[in-house]
Design an enzyme around this catalytic site. Structure first.
Site, mmCIF file in Angstrom:
data_model
loop_
_atom_site.group_PDB
_atom_site.id
_atom_site.type_symbol
_atom_site.label_atom_id
_atom_site.label_comp_id
_atom_site.label_asym_id
_atom_site.label_seq_id
_atom_site.Cartn_x
_atom_site.Cartn_y
_atom_site.Cartn_z
ATOM 1 N N GLY A 10 -63.113 -63.657 -21.900
ATOM 2 C CA GLY A 10 -62.860 -62.514 -22.782
ATOM 3 C C GLY A 10 -63.127 -61.185 -22.095
ATOM 4 O O GLY A 10 -63.499 -61.146 -20.919
ATOM 5 N N GLN A 11 -62.958 -60.090 -22.852
ATOM 6 C CA GLN A 11 -63.094 -58.775 -22.190
ATOM 7 C C GLN A 11 -64.545 -58.459 -21.836
ATOM 8 O O GLN A 11 -64.814 -57.915 -20.771
ATOM 9 C CB GLN A 11 -62.438 -57.652 -22.987
ATOM 10 C CG GLN A 11 -62.917 -57.449 -24.385
ATOM 11 C CD GLN A 11 -62.198 -56.295 -25.086
ATOM 12 O OE1 GLN A 11 -61.489 -55.506 -24.459
ATOM 13 N NE2 GLN A 11 -62.391 -56.189 -26.384
ATOM 14 N N ALA A 59 -66.486 -65.937 -28.991
ATOM 15 C CA ALA A 59 -66.360 -65.747 -30.439
ATOM 16 C C ALA A 59 -64.910 -65.839 -30.855
ATOM 17 O O ALA A 59 -64.003 -65.621 -30.043
ATOM 18 C CB ALA A 59 -66.929 -64.388 -30.862
ATOM 19 N N TYR A 124 -64.810 -62.673 -40.818
ATOM 20 C CA TYR A 124 -65.301 -62.474 -39.452
ATOM 21 C C TYR A 124 -66.747 -61.952 -39.467
ATOM 22 O O TYR A 124 -67.628 -62.529 -38.835
ATOM 23 C CB TYR A 124 -64.383 -61.502 -38.699
ATOM 24 C CG TYR A 124 -64.941 -61.010 -37.386
ATOM 25 C CD1 TYR A 124 -64.989 -61.836 -36.266
ATOM 26 C CD2 TYR A 124 -65.431 -59.709 -37.266
ATOM 27 C CE1 TYR A 124 -65.517 -61.389 -35.063
ATOM 28 C CE2 TYR A 124 -65.955 -59.249 -36.065
ATOM 29 C CZ TYR A 124 -65.997 -60.093 -34.967
ATOM 30 O OH TYR A 124 -66.529 -59.637 -33.771
ATOM 31 N N LYS A 128 -70.214 -63.898 -38.315
ATOM 32 C CA LYS A 128 -71.090 -63.359 -37.272
ATOM 33 C C LYS A 128 -72.510 -63.120 -37.807
ATOM 34 O O LYS A 128 -73.482 -63.247 -37.068
ATOM 35 C CB LYS A 128 -70.508 -62.049 -36.725
ATOM 36 C CG LYS A 128 -69.165 -62.196 -35.999
ATOM 37 C CD LYS A 128 -69.273 -62.872 -34.642
ATOM 38 C CE LYS A 128 -69.964 -62.007 -33.608
ATOM 39 N NZ LYS A 128 -69.965 -62.672 -32.274
HETATM 40 N N1 LIG Z 1 -63.774 -56.698 -29.637
HETATM 41 C C1 LIG Z 1 -64.531 -55.895 -30.377
HETATM 42 O O1 LIG Z 1 -64.132 -54.784 -30.742
HETATM 43 C C2 LIG Z 1 -65.914 -56.327 -30.760
HETATM 44 C C3 LIG Z 1 -66.695 -55.468 -31.542
HETATM 45 C C4 LIG Z 1 -67.988 -55.851 -31.879
HETATM 46 C C5 LIG Z 1 -68.481 -57.064 -31.436
HETATM 47 N N2 LIG Z 1 -67.703 -57.889 -30.694
HETATM 48 C C6 LIG Z 1 -68.273 -59.166 -30.234
HETATM 49 O O2 LIG Z 1 -68.409 -59.084 -28.826
HETATM 50 C C7 LIG Z 1 -68.275 -60.378 -28.244
HETATM 51 C C8 LIG Z 1 -67.251 -60.317 -27.130
HETATM 52 O O3 LIG Z 1 -66.013 -59.906 -27.688
HETATM 53 P P1 LIG Z 1 -64.726 -59.627 -26.816
HETATM 54 O O4 LIG Z 1 -64.168 -58.341 -27.255
HETATM 55 O O5 LIG Z 1 -65.031 -59.873 -25.381
HETATM 56 O O6 LIG Z 1 -63.785 -60.783 -27.389
HETATM 57 P P2 LIG Z 1 -62.622 -61.568 -26.698
HETATM 58 O O7 LIG Z 1 -61.996 -60.782 -25.613
HETATM 59 O O8 LIG Z 1 -61.795 -62.108 -27.817
HETATM 60 O O9 LIG Z 1 -63.424 -62.756 -25.998
HETATM 61 C C9 LIG Z 1 -63.961 -63.827 -26.713
HETATM 62 C C10 LIG Z 1 -63.796 -65.047 -25.845
HETATM 63 O O10 LIG Z 1 -64.335 -66.164 -26.551
HETATM 64 C C11 LIG Z 1 -63.451 -67.243 -26.331
HETATM 65 N N3 LIG Z 1 -63.584 -68.257 -27.338
HETATM 66 C C12 LIG Z 1 -62.998 -68.332 -28.557
HETATM 67 N N4 LIG Z 1 -63.342 -69.478 -29.177
HETATM 68 C C13 LIG Z 1 -64.163 -70.140 -28.313
HETATM 69 C C14 LIG Z 1 -64.833 -71.388 -28.363
HETATM 70 N N5 LIG Z 1 -64.722 -72.207 -29.418
HETATM 71 N N6 LIG Z 1 -65.586 -71.758 -27.315
HETATM 72 C C15 LIG Z 1 -65.687 -70.954 -26.227
HETATM 73 N N7 LIG Z 1 -65.079 -69.775 -26.110
HETATM 74 C C16 LIG Z 1 -64.320 -69.376 -27.152
HETATM 75 C C17 LIG Z 1 -62.079 -66.634 -26.334
HETATM 76 O O11 LIG Z 1 -61.150 -67.502 -25.717
HETATM 77 P P3 LIG Z 1 -59.617 -67.494 -26.202
HETATM 78 O O12 LIG Z 1 -59.110 -66.104 -25.957
HETATM 79 O O13 LIG Z 1 -59.005 -68.539 -25.347
HETATM 80 O O14 LIG Z 1 -59.643 -67.835 -27.660
HETATM 81 C C18 LIG Z 1 -62.318 -65.359 -25.539
HETATM 82 O O15 LIG Z 1 -62.155 -65.583 -24.158
HETATM 83 C C19 LIG Z 1 -67.926 -61.315 -29.404
HETATM 84 O O16 LIG Z 1 -69.107 -61.923 -29.855
HETATM 85 C C20 LIG Z 1 -67.417 -60.380 -30.490
HETATM 86 O O17 LIG Z 1 -67.630 -60.925 -31.765
HETATM 87 C C21 LIG Z 1 -66.426 -57.544 -30.342
#
Ligand SMILES: NC(=O)c1ccc[n+]([C@@H]2O[C@H](COP(=O)([O-])OP(=O)(O)OC[C@H]3O[C@@H](n4cnc5c(N)ncnc54)[C@H](OP(=O)(O)O)[C@@H]3O)[C@@H](O)[C@H]2O)c1
Length: 288
Positions: A10-11, A59, A124, A128
């Site tokens: 993920g990012q 996630a 969501y 969380k």
């Molecule tokens: N993005 C936001 O704006 C934001 C804001 C606040 C908090 N957060 C939190 O920050 C964290 C990182 O978010 P991010 O933006 O990096 O999200 P992201 O880019 O969607 O990365 C999440 C990663 O988790 C993987 N994933 C999904 N289901 C999974 C599973 N069952 N087992 C293992 N890996 C799995 C996804 O793989 P696939 O892509 O293959 O599904 C993806 O690579 C998360 O906890 C998110 O809830 C994000």
């Protein structure tokens, strides 16, 4: 330190690998390598790898789709986090768990502190929040980091979406009644490295400082890129219907960072400019 990262594809995972690889032994687990919802796989992997620190960045992050696929969202976000917390605890590893501003309903008009009561508006955020509860119950050495409006090099996010839309249209309508703090995943990853080396366990609000509306965020993106031809039209959330309701206001107060004398994150505009000028590669993004 031996650090295992879940959701490494993920990012945030991408920037964690960039930041930590230089000075730590990093075990980066993408979803294909470790499905956190698979309890047996989590146990086996953790027992084999024996990390000292686990950073749980995996996630289910599709906020709108989660309303339809709630089983999936709860299985990955809540139960998956329980699995990770139990396996980390068995090893005596520190756990860094990433949570979200969407645990709040956004009805406040002053920044949310770590002692404010969560009240998620959708699946969501609720999944969380349950994840946070599992971490608090299971882990003896945890850091829960709530963050917001993430963007980074390796992801589809508000910044990349605005740029992509700006390559296709000259007029864009952007929601002007949602306020939050855009956060650069590289800054968050740097903070995580600092925090995980301490024993300052607990709950933290971690975002780039300052805040803006989505509309002002878009303005700042196009100003930084000097794309003066783009005309932005402010609209209300009601003019942009989405499956999941989002908090109108989710600005954080970083009380826990200040009390623990940890490095505060820089202002969101400085971080955005740094990202756009020094990290994001426009030519690579094509015009699709
Ligand atoms: N993005 C936001 O704006 C934001 C804001 C606040 C908090 N957060 C939190 O920050 C964290 C990182 O978010 P991010 O933006 O990096 O999200 P992201 O880019 O969607 O990365 C999440 C990663 O988790 C993987 N994933 C999904 N289901 C999974 C599973 N069952 N087992 C293992 N890996 C799995 C996804 O793989 P696939 O892509 O293959 O599904 C993806 O690579 C998360 O906890 C998110 O809830 C994000």
């Amino acid at each position: 330190m031996k650090v295992l990262i879940t959701g490494a594809g993920g990012q945030l995972g991408y920037d964690l690998i960039r930041v930590l690889s230089g000075s730590h032994q990093v075990i980066a687990m993408t979803r294909a390598e470790l499905d956190v919802a698979d309890e047996a796989a989590v146990n086996t992997t953790f027992r084999q790898m024996k990390p000292q620190v686990v950073i749980h960045a995996a996630a289910y992050t599709n906020v709108d789709l989660a309303e339809q696929e709630s089983d999936n969202a709860y299985t990955i976000n809540s139960i998956g986090t329980r699995n990770v917390a139990m396996a980390a605890e068995e090893l005596g590893a520190k756990l860094v768990h990433i949570s979200t501003d969407y645990v709040f309903d956004g009805s406040k008009r002053t920044p949310y502190t770590e002692t404010d009561r969560p009240n998620p508006l959708g699946v969501y955020g609720n999944s969380k929040l349950h994840a946070e509860k599992f971490v608090e119950l299971i882990s003896g050495q945890y850091f829960i980091l709530r963050t917001s409006w993430l963007y980074g090099k390796n992801g589809s996010n508000f910044v990349t979406k605005m740029i992509s839309l700006g390559q296709q249209k000259e007029e864009l309508s952007v929601v002007a009644d949602q306020f939050g703090s855009p956060t650069y995943t590289l800054d968050l990853a740097r903070f995580i490295e600092h925090l995980m080396l301490t024993d300052r366990y607990g709950l933290y609000h971690v975002s780039n400082r300052g805040y803006c509306s989505r509309y002002a965020f878009a303005q700042a993106i196009f100003q930084a890129l000097k794309w003066n031809h783009i005309r932005l039209v402010p609209i209300s959330s009601s003019g942009f219907p989405a499956a999941a309701q989002r908090p109108e206001y989710s600005v954080f107060d970083d009380t826990a960072i200040r009390l623990n004398q940890l490095p505060r994150l820089r202002n969101w505009k400085d971080a955005l400019n740094d990202f756009l000028h020094n990290d994001y590669v426009l030519e690579d993004k094509g015009d699709d």
